[in-house]
Design an enzyme around this catalytic site. Structure first.
Site, PDB file in Angstrom:
ATOM      1  N   ASP A 101      14.681  -2.871  -3.491  1.00 19.96           N
ATOM      2  CA  ASP A 101      14.552  -2.411  -2.299  1.00 19.96           C
ATOM      3  C   ASP A 101      13.067  -2.124  -1.442  1.00 19.96           C
ATOM      4  O   ASP A 101      13.071  -2.033  -0.494  1.00 19.96           O
ATOM      5  CB  ASP A 101      15.136  -0.962  -2.312  1.00 19.96           C
ATOM      6  CG  ASP A 101      14.249   0.015  -2.740  1.00 19.96           C
ATOM      7  OD1 ASP A 101      14.007   1.016  -1.996  1.00 19.96           O
ATOM      8  OD2 ASP A 101      13.946   0.090  -4.181  1.00 19.96           O
ATOM      9  N   ASP A 152      14.966   3.360  -8.317  1.00 18.65           N
ATOM     10  CA  ASP A 152      14.844   4.105  -7.268  1.00 18.65           C
ATOM     11  C   ASP A 152      15.125   3.177  -5.915  1.00 18.65           C
ATOM     12  O   ASP A 152      14.376   2.369  -5.577  1.00 18.65           O
ATOM     13  CB  ASP A 152      13.508   4.858  -7.122  1.00 18.65           C
ATOM     14  CG  ASP A 152      13.354   5.696  -8.423  1.00 18.65           C
ATOM     15  OD1 ASP A 152      13.838   6.889  -8.195  1.00 18.65           O
ATOM     16  OD2 ASP A 152      12.634   5.389  -9.468  1.00 18.65           O
ATOM     17  N   ASP A 154      16.271  -2.883  -9.811  1.00 16.59           N
ATOM     18  CA  ASP A 154      15.372  -2.034  -9.680  1.00 16.59           C
ATOM     19  C   ASP A 154      16.234  -0.565  -9.810  1.00 16.59           C
ATOM     20  O   ASP A 154      17.293  -0.525  -9.786  1.00 16.59           O
ATOM     21  CB  ASP A 154      14.820  -2.229  -8.281  1.00 16.59           C
ATOM     22  CG  ASP A 154      13.950  -0.916  -7.728  1.00 16.59           C
ATOM     23  OD1 ASP A 154      13.156  -0.274  -8.562  1.00 16.59           O
ATOM     24  OD2 ASP A 154      14.157  -0.583  -6.698  1.00 16.59           O
TER      25      ASP A 154
END
Length: 256
Positions: free
Chosen positions: A192, A16, A14
């Site tokens: 996240d 961001d 991922d």
């Protein structure tokens, strides 16, 4: 949890909140030269079996990571292999276009940041957290999007993202894993946020390793604290692949 000790892994990342810290605006994130170099070298060491899997549109992501990396954007609605052409999932977006217009109009009037990703729309309220309840009320109650079976509402970190059902990050990982150079490797996914849970679940079911960055309920098997720890984790992996530290072991209990 054991990660394959050879180069036989497929690494999915991922962006961001995982590789970079959040910023007040999507375009305000900082991408260090060190991160860019590590990603490029890892991709070479893994013979191309590294992909970024982001909620951002590929156009946005490629503008920040200027490397010929394989990428999935808009939570898997679009993708590219290396520096090849961008392909997209075939969905009927006619009804979604009307919903998206209402969301964009609301966000503009409320002073929120809007990302129109084509296959999805994200409404950011970072720095305006007091508007969260009003935004959720508009999405859930006025538009009643959470009651629809053709629309998905993703409640992420200071963002609400709305997209048609049919694509997610798990689908993106599965698509990559069915093709060269990812096929036959052990999938490792680091993310996240809520949108990464689909990828965690797919990886868990297919003999891989899922790694959650930050706090929060998750189906991931391993935790890292923040993007700084992710960077250290990637350095450790790169060192192992380059033969610098074959016996290295992370403090989180994951053997590389």
């Amino acid at each position: 949890m054991q990660i394959d000790q050879t180069q036989n892994i497929a690494l999915f990342l991922d962006f961001d909140g995982t590789l970079v810290d959040f910023a007040p605006t999507p375009d305000g994130v900082f991408v260090s030269e060190e991160l860019t170099q590590i990603l490029g070298t890892l991709a070479v060491q893994l013979n191309g079996a590294l992909a970024l899997v982001s909620g951002r549109a590929i156009e946005s992501l490629a503008g920040l990571i200027v490397l010929p990396l394989t990428m999935a954007g808009s939570h898997g609605a679009e993708w590219r292999f290396g520096d090849g052409p961008v392909m997209s999932h075939k969905l009927d977006l006619t009804e979604f276009a009307h919903i998206k217009a209402k969301l964009i109009d609301y966000a503009t009037n409320a002073g929120l940041i809007v990302e129109d990703k084509g296959h999805a729309v994200a409404l950011h309220y970072r720095g305006k957290e007091h508007l969260r309840e009003h935004l959720d009320s508009f999405i859930d109650d006025q538009l009643q999007l959470t009651k629809r079976t053709d629309i998905r509402v993703i409640k992420g970190n200071c963002v609400r993202e709305i997209q048609p059902i049919g694509v997610d990050k798990g689908v993106a990982v599965a698509r990559f894993m069915s093709t060269h150079p990812f096929a036959g490797r052990q999938p490792v996914y680091i993310g996240d946020d809520t949108t990464d849970e689909d990828a965690f679940a797919w990886v868990n079911q297919n003999g891989g390793v899922s790694i959650k960055v930050g706090a929060g309920e998750t189906c991931a098997g391993v935790h890292l604290t923040d993007s700084g720890e992710v960077l250290a984790f990637l350095k450790l992996q790169l060192n192992r692949l380059e033969g610098v530290d074959e016996k290295a072991k992370s403090k989180n209990g994951v053997n590389w």
